[in-house]
Design a protein around this motif. Structure first.
Motif, PDB file in Angstrom:
ATOM      1  N   TYR A 157      54.830  -6.060  11.542  1.00  9.87           N
ATOM      2  CA  TYR A 157      53.666  -6.375  10.716  1.00  9.87           C
ATOM      3  C   TYR A 157      52.378  -6.009  11.447  1.00  9.87           C
ATOM      4  O   TYR A 157      51.447  -5.429  10.847  1.00  9.87           O
ATOM      5  N   ALA A 158      52.300  -6.323  12.744  1.00 10.47           N
ATOM      6  CA  ALA A 158      51.081  -6.053  13.505  1.00 10.47           C
ATOM      7  C   ALA A 158      50.801  -4.562  13.613  1.00 10.47           C
ATOM      8  O   ALA A 158      49.638  -4.150  13.703  1.00 10.47           O
ATOM      9  N   ARG A 159      51.825  -3.751  13.605  1.00  4.93           N
ATOM     10  CA  ARG A 159      51.629  -2.304  13.671  1.00  4.93           C
ATOM     11  C   ARG A 159      51.147  -1.723  12.339  1.00  4.93           C
ATOM     12  O   ARG A 159      50.518  -0.658  12.312  1.00  4.93           O
ATOM     13  N   GLU A 160      51.435  -2.412  11.250  1.00  6.32           N
ATOM     14  CA  GLU A 160      51.108  -1.888   9.924  1.00  6.32           C
ATOM     15  C   GLU A 160      49.831  -2.481   9.334  1.00  6.32           C
ATOM     16  O   GLU A 160      49.127  -1.803   8.578  1.00  6.32           O
ATOM     17  N   ARG A 161      49.532  -3.701   9.679  1.00  7.11           N
ATOM     18  CA  ARG A 161      48.426  -4.414   9.041  1.00  7.11           C
ATOM     19  C   ARG A 161      47.083  -3.923   9.595  1.00  7.11           C
ATOM     20  O   ARG A 161      46.776  -4.112  10.776  1.00  7.11           O
ATOM     21  N   LEU A 162      46.282  -3.281   8.747  1.00  8.24           N
ATOM     22  CA  LEU A 162      44.954  -2.814   9.134  1.00  8.24           C
ATOM     23  C   LEU A 162      43.938  -3.896   8.826  1.00  8.24           C
ATOM     24  O   LEU A 162      43.816  -4.363   7.684  1.00  8.24           O
ATOM     25  N   GLN A 163      43.219  -4.300   9.870  1.00  6.63           N
ATOM     26  CA  GLN A 163      42.232  -5.363   9.666  1.00  6.63           C
ATOM     27  C   GLN A 163      41.277  -5.393  10.851  1.00  6.63           C
ATOM     28  O   GLN A 163      41.698  -5.504  12.001  1.00  6.63           O
ATOM     29  N   LEU A 198      37.739  -4.198  19.287  1.00  5.73           N
ATOM     30  CA  LEU A 198      36.732  -4.735  20.200  1.00  5.73           C
ATOM     31  C   LEU A 198      36.403  -3.704  21.283  1.00  5.73           C
ATOM     32  O   LEU A 198      37.297  -3.106  21.884  1.00  5.73           O
ATOM     33  N   GLY A 199      35.110  -3.510  21.535  1.00  6.69           N
ATOM     34  CA  GLY A 199      34.685  -2.615  22.599  1.00  6.69           C
ATOM     35  C   GLY A 199      34.669  -1.147  22.228  1.00  6.69           C
ATOM     36  O   GLY A 199      34.279  -0.309  23.056  1.00  6.69           O
ATOM     37  N   ALA A 200      35.096  -0.811  21.022  1.00  6.98           N
ATOM     38  CA  ALA A 200      35.133   0.594  20.590  1.00  6.98           C
ATOM     39  C   ALA A 200      33.919   0.890  19.718  1.00  6.98           C
ATOM     40  O   ALA A 200      33.411   0.019  19.006  1.00  6.98           O
ATOM     41  N   ARG A 201      33.450   2.120  19.783  1.00  8.70           N
ATOM     42  CA  ARG A 201      32.299   2.511  18.967  1.00  8.70           C
ATOM     43  C   ARG A 201      32.688   2.763  17.513  1.00  8.70           C
ATOM     44  O   ARG A 201      31.882   2.590  16.605  1.00  8.70           O
ATOM     45  N   SER A 202      33.913   3.187  17.313  1.00  8.21           N
ATOM     46  CA  SER A 202      34.357   3.497  15.951  1.00  8.21           C
ATOM     47  C   SER A 202      34.366   2.237  15.101  1.00  8.21           C
ATOM     48  O   SER A 202      34.721   1.147  15.567  1.00  8.21           O
ATOM     49  N   LYS A 255      38.871   0.740  10.553  1.00  3.90           N
ATOM     50  CA  LYS A 255      39.821  -0.367  10.613  1.00  3.90           C
ATOM     51  C   LYS A 255      41.011   0.030  11.480  1.00  3.90           C
ATOM     52  O   LYS A 255      41.456   1.180  11.458  1.00  3.90           O
ATOM     53  N   VAL A 256      41.518  -0.937  12.254  1.00 10.02           N
ATOM     54  CA  VAL A 256      42.658  -0.666  13.127  1.00 10.02           C
ATOM     55  C   VAL A 256      43.788  -1.630  12.802  1.00 10.02           C
ATOM     56  O   VAL A 256      43.585  -2.703  12.221  1.00 10.02           O
ATOM     57  N   ALA A 257      44.997  -1.246  13.194  1.00 13.08           N
ATOM     58  CA  ALA A 257      46.136  -2.166  13.079  1.00 13.08           C
ATOM     59  C   ALA A 257      45.890  -3.369  13.984  1.00 13.08           C
ATOM     60  O   ALA A 257      45.336  -3.234  15.083  1.00 13.08           O
ATOM     61  N   ILE A 258      46.288  -4.531  13.539  1.00 11.06           N
ATOM     62  CA  ILE A 258      45.984  -5.749  14.298  1.00 11.06           C
ATOM     63  C   ILE A 258      46.687  -5.780  15.655  1.00 11.06           C
ATOM     64  O   ILE A 258      46.334  -6.595  16.506  1.00 11.06           O
ATOM     65  N   VAL A 259      47.671  -4.908  15.875  1.00 10.74           N
ATOM     66  CA  VAL A 259      48.296  -4.837  17.191  1.00 10.74           C
ATOM     67  C   VAL A 259      47.278  -4.441  18.261  1.00 10.74           C
ATOM     68  O   VAL A 259      47.498  -4.674  19.450  1.00 10.74           O
ATOM     69  N   ARG A 260      46.132  -3.873  17.855  1.00 12.23           N
ATOM     70  CA  ARG A 260      45.088  -3.496  18.803  1.00 12.23           C
ATOM     71  C   ARG A 260      44.220  -4.688  19.210  1.00 12.23           C
ATOM     72  O   ARG A 260      43.445  -4.583  20.161  1.00 12.23           O
ATOM     73  N   HIS A 261      44.320  -5.797  18.518  1.00  6.94           N
ATOM     74  CA  HIS A 261      43.461  -6.948  18.816  1.00  6.94           C
ATOM     75  C   HIS A 261      44.050  -7.746  19.985  1.00  6.94           C
ATOM     76  O   HIS A 261      45.254  -8.070  19.993  1.00  6.94           O
ATOM     77  N   PRO A 262      43.229  -8.081  20.991  1.00 11.38           N
ATOM     78  CA  PRO A 262      43.748  -8.734  22.198  1.00 11.38           C
ATOM     79  C   PRO A 262      44.559  -9.996  21.947  1.00 11.38           C
ATOM     80  O   PRO A 262      45.596 -10.211  22.592  1.00 11.38           O
TER      81      PRO A 262
END
Length: 598
Positions: free
Chosen positions: A319-325, A329-333, A336-343
């Protein structure tokens, strides 16, 4: 719900590196299962778990088991799945070849059982209990009982149960009141009611063999007056086939929080003159015999926890790899990113992963010791291995199941609001996990057994041998002179010191203030589990470091092992000193308050 996928690569790592199957295969009676054979078994078990059991998990939860006029119907698909399970030889995986089994080492069968539980824990409960019945009859039954029941229990043609508790007894088996009256023909007639009987009635097999605790008329009060009886659902004829229906019936099925597809029965014995039963072993030694089943079941329930934790991790990770939300953090872009990117999501996922791998490793080390205790040619080695197994079973059971609930809850959290919706499957895992800390003795009972029988009784001798092994691993980590390994070594040493302090307190205090020790018994079990898991995680890190230094293939796998061990050290092992302080100093707050102030 996504289908289960067996974590074959990590299981291979355990078999090859952490609990080497090659060492077990050298023991008498274990040589037929080489590493190649074991890995082939795991591959096929993974296919069965994913292709047959997993697809029934959610539908079984929705449909549940049904009872009408004492007859139980399992969920749609259950009967066909059980037939495939038996036809595939899976029920006969562990038992002795002399009984028709395959004699696969416990080290291998533990991993196979993890798959069954990860795919469908409600289904896996049935063969788990049958294995316990096999062990009890094999070790304590008469030759006639063995001939009559073992072949078909081993094949899975018949299933077995543990029939212990009663409405007034709960976990206090000394309060059992079911009566067993001897008959002139050597049988007994049983009368009484039992509750919470998992797979006590169902339509999967042609007969159900109940192992029942009861009292004979002249039995003394308390646990010393309990005997064990074989009571089949259908009486077995001279031709070995089920015949007349015995006087045991299903009064109702319990309505449960989870494991809905597993029928939990209330059974009445003797409503029509008495259920016919046969004594197992000697009178008044039933609880002793039942603990043969109980210890095996406690370890198996720990495996349930590991399977559920792994399944919860798989669901949450997908789910974390698929869910865009949100944005990263810390990126200029601002994409939306997959929540797996959230610390914080990564923290939760790593907590689930690191603990599951640590629990799996610890359980397999204990399983390998079980094989050693059974098969090693040297009596001293068998005795030392058995002492280690006895010490660790409460930890495997208690820590793994408590952690499974936490991991399943984290899985819901990773899903956010969707985790609270049944369709994702995360909620079912949390509901299913909740029973595991209660099965075969609550965590408090496991902890009391650990501090009393396994630590205080021998003055801490067995646990201090384990602590010495932990310290040896820490020393090896330091010698590697790698920052990551040194950090793991430091946290492991802190954990070992904390565990040692708690052991000293238990040993010094148990005889003089048992209540003070009892308050901290569950924290002690958790402490031991956390540090034992850290021990295995540190061993995995050492092996990964060596393989990377050798230039072994799959460098990504070994780097992930190092990272996972570091996470465990920084996020899990660091809890040890606080738990130790609770064990040593936590009694006053619990015991000083008056009952009416609670």
């Amino acid at each position: 719900m996504r289908e289960y996928a067996a974590p074959l690569r990590d299981m291979q790592f355990v078999l090859r590196e952490l609990a080497p199957l090659e060492e077990i295969a050298r023991l008498p009676g274990c040589g037929d299962v080489t590493l190649d054979v074991a890995e082939a078994i795991l591959q096929e078990a993974g296919k069965f778990a994913a292709g047959v059991l997993s697809p029934l998990n959610a539908s079984g939860d929705r449909a549940g088991a049904r009872v009408q006029d004492g007859e139980v119907s399992t969920a749609p698909g259950w009967r066909d799945a059980y037939r495939q399970f038996v036809d595939g030889g899976w029920n006969a995986l562990s038992p002795d070849p002399a009984l028709g089994g395959q004699g696969v080492p416990r080290l291998v069968s533990a991993l196979v059982e993890e798959m069954w539980n990860g795919a469908n824990v409600a289904f896996a409960l049935c063969p788990m209990l049958t294995r316990g019945a096999i062990e009890a009859i094999e070790l304590r039954g008469s030759e006639e009982l063995k001939r009559t029941y073992l072949p078909k229990l081993v094949s899975g043609q018949w299933t077995g149960t543990m029939v212990l508790t009663e409405p007034q007894a709960g976990s206090d088996l000394s309060a059992v009141r079911t009566r067993a009256t001897p008959q002139p023909d050597g049988t007994y007639r049983l009368e009484g009611q039992k509750i919470f009987i998992t797979y006590g009635e169902h339509d999967l097999a042609e007969n159900i063999i109940h192992l029942v605790l009861a009292r004979t008329p002249d039995a003394p009060e308390g646990v010393k007056g309990i005997s064990l009886f074989v009571v089949p659902k259908f009486l077995v004829g001279a031709d070995g086939r089920p015949g007349a229906r015995n006087d045991v019936r299903c009064v109702s099925l319990e309505h449960k929080l989870g494991i809905h597809a597993s029928p939990t029965a209330v059974l009445a014995f003797g409503d029509r003159g008495g259920a016919v039963g046969w004594l197992v072993g000697e009178e008044h030694r039933g609880l002793e015999y039942m603990f043969i089943m109980m210890n095996a079941a406690r370890f198996a329930v720990g495996i349930e926890g590991i399977g559920i934790s792994d399944r919860a991790y798989q669901l949450a990770l997908a789910y974390a790899r698929e869910r865009l939300q949100g944005t990263e953090l810390g990126a200029r872009s601002r994409e939306k990113v997959a929540i797996v990117r959230h610390p914080d999501v990564r923290r939760m996922l790593m907590l689930m992963r690191s603990r599951t791998e640590a629990m799996r490793a610890l359980a397999c080390v204990v399983a390998a010791a079980t094989d050693t205790a059974r098969c090693h040619p040297e009596a001293d080695r068998r005795a030392r291995s058995q002492a280690f197994v006895d010490l660790m079973i409460p930890v495997v059971k208690g820590w793994s199941t408590e952690t499974a609930i936490e991991d399943a809850s984290l899985g819901v959290q990773v899903h956010g609001g969707m985790g609270y919706i049944e369709e994702t499957g995360a909620a079912q895992l949390l509901r299913d996990a909740r029973i595991t800390t209660i099965y075969e003795g609550t965590t408090g009972i496991q902890a009391s057994d650990l501090v009393g029988r396994k630590v205080a009784r021998d003055g801490g001798e067995a646990i201090r041998r384990v602590i010495a092994e932990m310290r040896d691993v820490g020393g090896q980590l330091e010698q590697a002179r790698l920052e990551t390994l040194s950090a793991i070594a430091a946290r492991l040493e802190d954990g070992v010191v904390a565990l040692e302090q708690a052991v000293d307190f238990v040993v010094d205090t148990y005889a003089t203030d048992v209540r003070a020790v009892a308050v901290g018994a569950v924290p002690f079990l958790e402490l031991f589990g956390v540090v034992a898991g850290g021990w295995q995680s540190a061993r995995a890190a050492l092996i990964a470091h060596r393989r990377l230094a050798e230039g072994a293939p799959e460098a990504g796998f070994y780097r992930a092992k190092l990272a996972t061990a570091r996470f465990y050290a920084d996020h899990v092992l660091v809890r040890a000193p606080g738990l130790s302080r609770t064990v040593v100093s936590g009694a006053e707050g619990a015991l000083s308050i008056e009952d009416d102030q609670l």
